[in-house]
Design a protein around this motif. Structure first.
Motif, PDB file in Angstrom:
ATOM      1  N   ALA A 151       0.946  -1.375   0.023  1.00  0.00           N
ATOM      2  CA  ALA A 151       0.079   0.001   0.068  1.00  0.00           C
ATOM      3  C   ALA A 151       0.925   1.441   0.180  1.00  0.00           C
ATOM      4  CB  ALA A 151      -0.940   0.002   1.192  1.00  0.00           C
ATOM      5  N   MET A 152       1.206   1.763   1.261  1.00  0.00           N
ATOM      6  CA  MET A 152       1.875   2.952   1.031  1.00  0.00           C
ATOM      7  C   MET A 152       2.395   3.191   2.649  1.00  0.00           C
ATOM      8  SD  MET A 152       3.921   5.188  -0.352  1.00  0.00           S
ATOM      9  CE  MET A 152       3.038   4.995  -1.723  1.00  0.00           C
ATOM     10  N   MET A 153       3.667   3.282   2.969  1.00  0.00           N
ATOM     11  CA  MET A 153       4.141   3.554   4.251  1.00  0.00           C
ATOM     12  C   MET A 153       3.591   5.077   4.658  1.00  0.00           C
ATOM     13  SD  MET A 153       6.477   2.177   1.834  1.00  0.00           S
ATOM     14  CE  MET A 153       7.751   3.254   1.745  1.00  0.00           C
ATOM     15  N   GLY A 154       3.102   5.278   6.255  1.00  0.00           N
ATOM     16  CA  GLY A 154       2.778   6.207   6.612  1.00  0.00           C
ATOM     17  C   GLY A 154       3.565   7.280   6.299  1.00  0.00           C
ATOM     18  N   THR A 155       4.945   7.232   6.812  1.00  0.00           N
ATOM     19  CA  THR A 155       5.872   8.280   6.487  1.00  0.00           C
ATOM     20  C   THR A 155       6.321   8.683   5.193  1.00  0.00           C
ATOM     21  OG1 THR A 155       7.647   6.548   6.575  1.00  0.00           O
ATOM     22  CG2 THR A 155       7.201   7.499   8.934  1.00  0.00           C
ATOM     23  N   ALA A 156       6.061   7.754   4.116  1.00  0.00           N
ATOM     24  CA  ALA A 156       6.219   8.051   2.659  1.00  0.00           C
ATOM     25  C   ALA A 156       5.189   8.923   2.375  1.00  0.00           C
ATOM     26  CB  ALA A 156       6.459   7.038   2.163  1.00  0.00           C
ATOM     27  N   ALA A 157       3.786   8.615   2.945  1.00  0.00           N
ATOM     28  CA  ALA A 157       2.591   9.496   2.731  1.00  0.00           C
ATOM     29  C   ALA A 157       2.749  10.886   3.106  1.00  0.00           C
ATOM     30  CB  ALA A 157       1.468   8.766   3.261  1.00  0.00           C
ATOM     31  N   VAL A 158       3.570  11.164   4.343  1.00  0.00           N
ATOM     32  CA  VAL A 158       3.971  12.543   4.771  1.00  0.00           C
ATOM     33  C   VAL A 158       4.874  13.241   3.724  1.00  0.00           C
ATOM     34  CG1 VAL A 158       5.219  13.639   6.566  1.00  0.00           C
ATOM     35  CG2 VAL A 158       3.721  11.948   7.127  1.00  0.00           C
ATOM     36  N   ALA A 159       5.932  12.448   3.305  1.00  0.00           N
ATOM     37  CA  ALA A 159       6.774  12.806   2.325  1.00  0.00           C
ATOM     38  C   ALA A 159       5.978  13.245   0.930  1.00  0.00           C
ATOM     39  CB  ALA A 159       7.856  11.803   2.021  1.00  0.00           C
ATOM     40  N   ILE A 160       4.911  12.284   0.554  1.00  0.00           N
ATOM     41  CA  ILE A 160       4.116  12.583  -0.665  1.00  0.00           C
ATOM     42  C   ILE A 160       3.718  13.951  -0.568  1.00  0.00           C
ATOM     43  CG2 ILE A 160       2.353  11.908  -1.962  1.00  0.00           C
ATOM     44  CD1 ILE A 160       3.299   8.844  -1.129  1.00  0.00           C
ATOM     45  N   GLY A 161       2.972  14.004   0.509  1.00  0.00           N
ATOM     46  CA  GLY A 161       2.055  15.248   0.937  1.00  0.00           C
ATOM     47  C   GLY A 161       2.761  16.348   1.186  1.00  0.00           C
ATOM     48  N   THR A 162       4.067  16.450   1.555  1.00  0.00           N
ATOM     49  CA  THR A 162       4.880  17.389   1.531  1.00  0.00           C
ATOM     50  C   THR A 162       5.292  17.780   0.309  1.00  0.00           C
ATOM     51  OG1 THR A 162       5.426  17.019   3.870  1.00  0.00           O
ATOM     52  CG2 THR A 162       7.022  18.381   2.778  1.00  0.00           C
ATOM     53  N   ALA A 163       5.903  16.892  -0.385  1.00  0.00           N
ATOM     54  CA  ALA A 163       6.486  17.270  -1.622  1.00  0.00           C
ATOM     55  C   ALA A 163       5.280  17.892  -2.860  1.00  0.00           C
ATOM     56  CB  ALA A 163       7.110  16.228  -2.309  1.00  0.00           C
ATOM     57  N   ALA A 164       3.895  17.325  -2.762  1.00  0.00           N
ATOM     58  CA  ALA A 164       2.964  17.614  -3.533  1.00  0.00           C
ATOM     59  C   ALA A 164       2.676  19.055  -3.057  1.00  0.00           C
ATOM     60  CB  ALA A 164       1.955  16.821  -3.166  1.00  0.00           C
ATOM     61  N   ALA A 165       2.721  19.422  -1.992  1.00  0.00           N
ATOM     62  CA  ALA A 165       2.591  21.014  -1.588  1.00  0.00           C
ATOM     63  C   ALA A 165       3.448  21.923  -1.919  1.00  0.00           C
ATOM     64  CB  ALA A 165       2.272  20.898  -0.034  1.00  0.00           C
ATOM     65  N   ILE A 166       4.431  21.561  -2.608  1.00  0.00           N
ATOM     66  CA  ILE A 166       5.918  22.472  -3.003  1.00  0.00           C
ATOM     67  C   ILE A 166       5.910  22.517  -4.383  1.00  0.00           C
ATOM     68  CG2 ILE A 166       8.003  22.908  -2.721  1.00  0.00           C
ATOM     69  CD1 ILE A 166       7.996  21.808  -0.088  1.00  0.00           C
ATOM     70  N   PRO A 167       5.677  23.672  -4.948  1.00  0.00           N
ATOM     71  CA  PRO A 167       5.600  23.780  -6.539  1.00  0.00           C
ATOM     72  C   PRO A 167       6.816  23.117  -7.099  1.00  0.00           C
ATOM     73  CG  PRO A 167       4.685  25.637  -5.450  1.00  0.00           C
ATOM     74  CD  PRO A 167       5.427  24.777  -4.597  1.00  0.00           C
ATOM     75  N   ASP A 168       6.563  22.555  -8.326  1.00  0.00           N
ATOM     76  CA  ASP A 168       7.777  22.197  -9.091  1.00  0.00           C
ATOM     77  C   ASP A 168       8.638  21.042  -8.674  1.00  0.00           C
ATOM     78  OD1 ASP A 168       7.047  24.281 -10.836  1.00  0.00           O
ATOM     79  OD2 ASP A 168       8.459  25.797 -10.066  1.00  0.00           O
ATOM     80  N   THR A 169       8.305  20.273  -7.744  1.00  0.00           N
ATOM     81  CA  THR A 169       8.924  19.113  -7.139  1.00  0.00           C
ATOM     82  C   THR A 169       8.252  17.940  -8.342  1.00  0.00           C
ATOM     83  OG1 THR A 169       7.106  18.225  -5.750  1.00  0.00           O
ATOM     84  CG2 THR A 169       8.997  19.464  -4.847  1.00  0.00           C
ATOM     85  N   LEU A 170       8.808  16.632  -8.525  1.00  0.00           N
ATOM     86  CA  LEU A 170       8.274  15.731  -9.228  1.00  0.00           C
ATOM     87  C   LEU A 170       6.836  15.198  -8.785  1.00  0.00           C
ATOM     88  CD1 LEU A 170      11.350  13.499 -10.088  1.00  0.00           C
ATOM     89  CD2 LEU A 170      10.478  15.367 -11.322  1.00  0.00           C
ATOM     90  N   VAL A 171       6.691  15.228  -7.491  1.00  0.00           N
ATOM     91  CA  VAL A 171       5.347  14.808  -7.008  1.00  0.00           C
ATOM     92  C   VAL A 171       4.389  15.815  -7.227  1.00  0.00           C
ATOM     93  CG1 VAL A 171       4.107  14.392  -4.980  1.00  0.00           C
ATOM     94  CG2 VAL A 171       6.613  13.525  -4.997  1.00  0.00           C
TER      95      VAL A 171
END
Length: 392
Positions: free
Chosen positions: A312-332
């Motif tokens: 599924a998805m590691m909870g800590t990696a989900a935090v990384a995904i959410g953080t990266a998604a909130a910052i413009p121009d990251t790959l996420v």
């Protein structure tokens, strides 16, 4: 020939999010294992059943996967700002070591319920009915986690109708806030860049977003490494070449992030960093047989944990995904369509998950106050775990 009898240690087997592990109160551990070191590691390895060349954990409490070879040690916090101190150990499946370098975001959801039920939280902070706010000190990474635990008739409520993809049955919802999720130095991007050119031996140069939020994570584009982002576990875990490629990316990224000095050191740091690949939304069939449509998600993410694609998805990696998604121009962020975001819903092998994060730029540096997601937790078994007396 003499044989040492088994010793028994009070323990609870719990599910938290899409993981499960063995939970201990610090004071219940044998004295030799109350301090960090070889004795503690030896105990947890034997509890889980590692190292196991068969990767089954038949003679222990583990489940032969990164999601189930975990141990948690909790104690009442001495800090007035926290209720409980939380230490997490990722137990290697096939090697004799315990990785203490990061947190488990999924099991973080079980910390508050366990702490309340086991007398580690001041009873004055627990309502008869309502929600108890448990302030957790995550000792591995030096961060605060705030868990909101539902209480019914003075006890932790575990049953409910909250459904979490990757978990078979519904349970009570436990919202979890990961406060200031950047690493201890507050640097979200260890290289200073939102996207880097990462030189990977045997692959060449890949675009990568390397971020310290929740857990150090390396994101690459799925299409750049021959994937679509719709893969399920068997598509990756049954392909030794694919796993070797992803490990090469992880090792190269770990060096670039300053976590290790040489790629060879990655063998003894399996838990961190994580490596994940992202793609724009697409239709796919989740591992449960459920259809996920492109319209349901903002992007697709697949992540590797302990050398295998996570179910599924590691909870800590989900935090990384959410953080990266909130910052413009990251790959996420770009895979999710770009722009400003305060939340993202992503597709993973078992379904979908929503995580929120708000990013701001202060003096030229990106900061995230907190990342939020909802998980669930449940006691599976409690009593004593037994290990041979000569384990130390």
């Amino acid at each position: 020939m003499t044989h040492e009898p088994q010793i028994r240690i009070p323990a609870t087997y719990m599910r938290g999010g899409t993981s499960k592990g063995v939970f201990f109160r610090w004071q219940d551990l044998p004295e030799a294992a109350q301090a960090p070191g070889a004795a503690r590691d030896a105990l947890l390895l034997r509890v889980i059943g590692s190292p196991d060349p068969y990767a089954k954990h038949t003679d222990g409490m583990g489940g032969g996967t990164s999601s189930t070879s975990k141990a948690v040690i909790l104690s009442r916090s001495e800090s007035p700002d926290h209720d409980v101190d939380y230490l997490f150990g990722q137990v290697s499946i096939d090697k004799a070591f315990v990785d203490w370098s990061g947190n488990c975001g999924n099991l973080s959801a079980a910390v508050g319920p366990f702490a309340i039920s086991n007398g580690l939280v001041d009873t004055r902070r627990v309502p008869e009915n309502g929600v108890a706010t448990v302030r957790i000190w995550q000792a591995n990474i030096g961060k605060t986690i705030v868990s909101h635990v539902p209480i019914t008739n003075g006890e932790v409520q575990e049953t409910g109708d909250f459904e979490l993809d990757g978990v078979t049955f519904p349970a009570a919802k436990v919202p979890v806030e990961f406060m200031d999720p950047a690493d201890g130095g507050g640097t979200i991007f260890p290289t200073g860049n939102r996207v880097d050119d990462l030189d990977v031996p045997g692959l060449g140069v890949l675009k990568a977003t390397m971020i310290n939020a929740g857990i150090p994570t390396i994101f690459v584009n799925a299409e750049a490494i021959g994937f679509t982002g719709t893969e399920r576990q068997d598509d990756i875990n049954g392909d030794p070449k694919a796993l070797a490629m992803l490990e090469s990316i992880r090792a190269a990224g770990a060096v670039r992030m300053g976590l290790i000095a040489h790629v060879d050191e990655a063998l003894n740091r399996q838990h961190t960093p994580k490596v994940a690949f992202v793609a724009r939304p697409a239709d796919y069939i989740a591992s449960s047989g459920k259809s996920v449509t492109a319209a349901e998600v903002d992007l697709l993410v697949r992540a590797v944990s302990m050398g295998k694609l996570h179910h599924a998805m590691m909870g800590t990696a989900a935090v990384a995904i959410g953080t990266a998604a909130a910052i413009p121009d990251t790959l996420v962020n770009l895979a999710a369509g770009g722009g400003d975001r305060t939340a993202v819903c992503f597709g993973h092998p078992s379904g979908t998950l929503r995580v929120g994060a708000e990013a701001t730029r202060v003096d030229g540096a990106w900061q995230v106050v907190k990342a939020v997601m909802s998980r669930s937790a449940r006691v599976l078994m409690e009593g004593w775990v037994r290990v041979p007396g000569d384990v130390f």
